[in-house]
Write a protein that holds these residues in place. Sequence first.
Motif, short mmCIF file in Angstrom:
data_model
loop_
_atom_site.label_atom_id
_atom_site.label_comp_id
_atom_site.label_asym_id
_atom_site.label_seq_id
_atom_site.Cartn_x
_atom_site.Cartn_y
_atom_site.Cartn_z
N ASN A 1 0.80 -1.23 0.00
CA ASN A 1 0.00 0.00 0.00
C ASN A 1 0.84 1.28 0.00
O ASN A 1 0.29 2.37 0.20
N SER A 2 2.15 1.16 -0.23
CA SER A 2 2.97 2.38 -0.33
C SER A 2 2.65 3.14 -1.62
O SER A 2 2.71 4.37 -1.65
N LEU A 3 2.34 2.40 -2.68
CA LEU A 3 1.98 3.03 -3.95
C LEU A 3 0.51 2.71 -4.20
O LEU A 3 0.16 1.70 -4.79
N ASN A 4 -0.34 3.60 -3.74
CA ASN A 4 -1.79 3.40 -3.86
C ASN A 4 -2.35 4.53 -4.71
O ASN A 4 -2.84 5.54 -4.20
N ALA A 5 -2.25 4.35 -6.02
CA ALA A 5 -2.62 5.42 -6.94
C ALA A 5 -3.22 4.84 -8.20
O ALA A 5 -3.00 3.67 -8.54
N GLN A 6 -3.99 5.66 -8.91
CA GLN A 6 -4.49 5.26 -10.22
C GLN A 6 -3.38 5.51 -11.23
O GLN A 6 -2.92 6.64 -11.41
N MET A 7 -2.94 4.45 -11.88
CA MET A 7 -1.84 4.58 -12.83
C MET A 7 -1.83 3.41 -13.79
O MET A 7 -2.48 2.38 -13.56
N THR A 8 -1.11 3.58 -14.88
CA THR A 8 -0.97 2.55 -15.91
C THR A 8 0.51 2.31 -16.15
O THR A 8 1.27 3.24 -16.37
N GLY A 9 0.93 1.05 -16.09
CA GLY A 9 2.34 0.74 -16.32
C GLY A 9 2.66 -0.68 -15.88
O GLY A 9 1.84 -1.36 -15.25
N GLY A 10 3.85 -1.12 -16.24
CA GLY A 10 4.30 -2.42 -15.79
C GLY A 10 3.62 -3.60 -16.46
O GLY A 10 3.81 -4.75 -16.04
N SER A 11 2.83 -3.35 -17.49
CA SER A 11 2.10 -4.41 -18.20
C SER A 11 1.26 -5.26 -17.24
O SER A 11 1.19 -6.49 -17.38
N VAL A 12 0.60 -4.61 -16.29
CA VAL A 12 -0.21 -5.35 -15.32
C VAL A 12 -1.66 -4.86 -15.27
O VAL A 12 -2.37 -5.12 -14.31
N SER A 13 -2.11 -4.16 -16.31
CA SER A 13 -3.48 -3.67 -16.31
C SER A 13 -4.50 -4.81 -16.37
O SER A 13 -5.50 -4.80 -15.65
N ILE A 14 -4.25 -5.80 -17.21
CA ILE A 14 -5.17 -6.93 -17.30
C ILE A 14 -5.14 -7.74 -16.01
O ILE A 14 -6.17 -8.19 -15.50
N ARG A 15 -3.96 -7.92 -15.46
CA ARG A 15 -3.83 -8.63 -14.18
C ARG A 15 -4.68 -7.96 -13.11
O ARG A 15 -5.30 -8.62 -12.28
N ALA A 16 -4.72 -6.65 -13.13
CA ALA A 16 -5.46 -5.91 -12.10
C ALA A 16 -6.95 -5.84 -12.36
O ALA A 16 -7.76 -5.93 -11.44
N TRP A 17 -7.35 -5.67 -13.64
CA TRP A 17 -8.73 -5.26 -13.92
C TRP A 17 -9.57 -6.27 -14.68
O TRP A 17 -10.75 -6.00 -14.93
N HIS A 18 -9.03 -7.45 -15.04
CA HIS A 18 -9.85 -8.36 -15.85
C HIS A 18 -11.05 -8.88 -15.06
O HIS A 18 -12.16 -8.93 -15.58
N GLN A 19 -10.86 -9.21 -13.80
CA GLN A 19 -11.99 -9.71 -13.02
C GLN A 19 -13.01 -8.60 -12.71
O GLN A 19 -14.22 -8.81 -12.89
N PRO A 20 -12.58 -7.41 -12.27
CA PRO A 20 -13.56 -6.35 -12.03
C PRO A 20 -14.40 -5.99 -13.25
O PRO A 20 -15.60 -5.73 -13.12
N PHE A 21 -13.79 -6.00 -14.45
CA PHE A 21 -14.57 -5.60 -15.62
C PHE A 21 -15.45 -6.74 -16.14
O PHE A 21 -16.52 -6.48 -16.70
N ARG A 22 -15.04 -7.97 -15.95
CA ARG A 22 -15.95 -9.07 -16.25
C ARG A 22 -17.14 -9.03 -15.27
O ARG A 22 -18.29 -9.22 -15.66
N LYS A 23 -16.83 -8.76 -14.00
CA LYS A 23 -17.90 -8.69 -13.00
C LYS A 23 -18.84 -7.52 -13.27
O LYS A 23 -20.05 -7.62 -13.07
N LEU A 24 -18.28 -6.40 -13.76
CA LEU A 24 -19.12 -5.25 -14.11
C LEU A 24 -20.11 -5.63 -15.20
O LEU A 24 -21.31 -5.31 -15.12
N GLY A 25 -19.63 -6.32 -16.23
CA GLY A 25 -20.51 -6.75 -17.30
C GLY A 25 -21.56 -7.75 -16.84
O GLY A 25 -22.73 -7.67 -17.22
N ALA A 26 -21.13 -8.69 -15.99
CA ALA A 26 -22.06 -9.70 -15.48
C ALA A 26 -23.12 -9.08 -14.57
O ALA A 26 -24.29 -9.47 -14.59
N THR A 27 -22.72 -8.09 -13.79
CA THR A 27 -23.67 -7.41 -12.90
C THR A 27 -24.75 -6.70 -13.72
O THR A 27 -25.95 -6.81 -13.43
N ALA A 28 -24.33 -5.97 -14.76
CA ALA A 28 -25.29 -5.28 -15.62
C ALA A 28 -26.20 -6.29 -16.32
O ALA A 28 -27.42 -6.06 -16.44
N ARG A 29 -25.63 -7.39 -16.78
CA ARG A 29 -26.43 -8.42 -17.45
C ARG A 29 -27.53 -8.96 -16.53
O ARG A 29 -28.70 -9.09 -16.94
#
Length: 353
Positions: free
Chosen positions: A67-95
């Motif tokens: 939690n030393s680096l707790n910020a909104q940012m893009t880098g390190g090629s880890v965007s899918i690692r971080a957000w694939h489940q939340p965005f699948r869940k977002l779509g499933a929730t709306a469905r």
Amino acid sequence: MPPYLRIDLDGFIHLGVPSSEMGQGIHTTLAMMLAEELEVEMAQIKHIETLHHPDFKHPTFSKWTNNSLNAQMTGGSVSIRAWHQPFRKLGATARELLRRAASQQWKVPVSECKAANGKIMHSRSGLSLGYGELVGFASRLNPPKNPILKHSKHFRLLGKSINRWDTPDKVNGTAIFGTDVDLPGMLYGTVRHCKIFGEKLISVDDTKAKAVPGVITVIPLEDQAVVVADSTWAAIRGAEELILHTSGGHKDLSDKSFFRQFRTDLQKKGVPVAYRVDSGITNGNYSRVLELEYESPMQAHFAMEPLCATASVTSDGCEVWAPTQSSDFAMMMAMGVTELPPEKIKVNTTYLG
């Protein structure tokens, strides 16, 4: 589920995402995650923007740094690692909200309501309603906490070759990059830095710079001077004519001096930022351990586009447009310069080049 997801009455979708699009295709991929679970085609996604929001602190960086680096940012090629489940869940929730909305309107079991192609269809009667027709009713329902996600064998989009969502706008020139922002009455500025790291300005001879047509003023700072003009070209020409008088600086900086300092610092007591190790090593379950040391020279990460940002500052607040990998960092800089609270500052992230 605004501001992350909005479905218009015509069925088209607006999507807010946490990651900056800088050519790596993250806007397309996160849209695919959502579309897969929401049961829509990519053509139904009308708008995607990188949204600055407190819910979008990067979970992977937070975890890796305790939690030393707790910020909104893009880098390190880890965007899918971080957000694939939340965005699948977002779509499933709306469905699931849309299925429930249809079942209540038709007074039939939810199990008889199937989502497909941006519509909810009743399996027994053949009735169907578009998402746009259901969205008003669905928005008043309580979202499910743990919607069921699709099994990978049922994927229509994920794992398939899909056209990039942003390609058409980048080809026809309508995509907005940093320098494409154009506000009424805006001025332009460029920076002339001291040549040596650590140098400080003693004085600036701006006589020739101010003689350039279009140059309005020159603002000297600690280690740079800013030329303000009525056009980009005038600002650049004015900066070329500046004469900087400086002192100090670290003239002995080099890759060798950096690595020498690093090795010296490694002998000092530090503060652990993250600790990652295989459990087999800590338990002694290994036959051989390889210890490797990697060194990488200091290199500039040159952008293909000009480094830029646009800010509109009024008595009511500040709005920033920037091709940035971290809207949180842009927010921090805007707060420092304007001395405004965060609720009076808005950060818009353009495409990065």
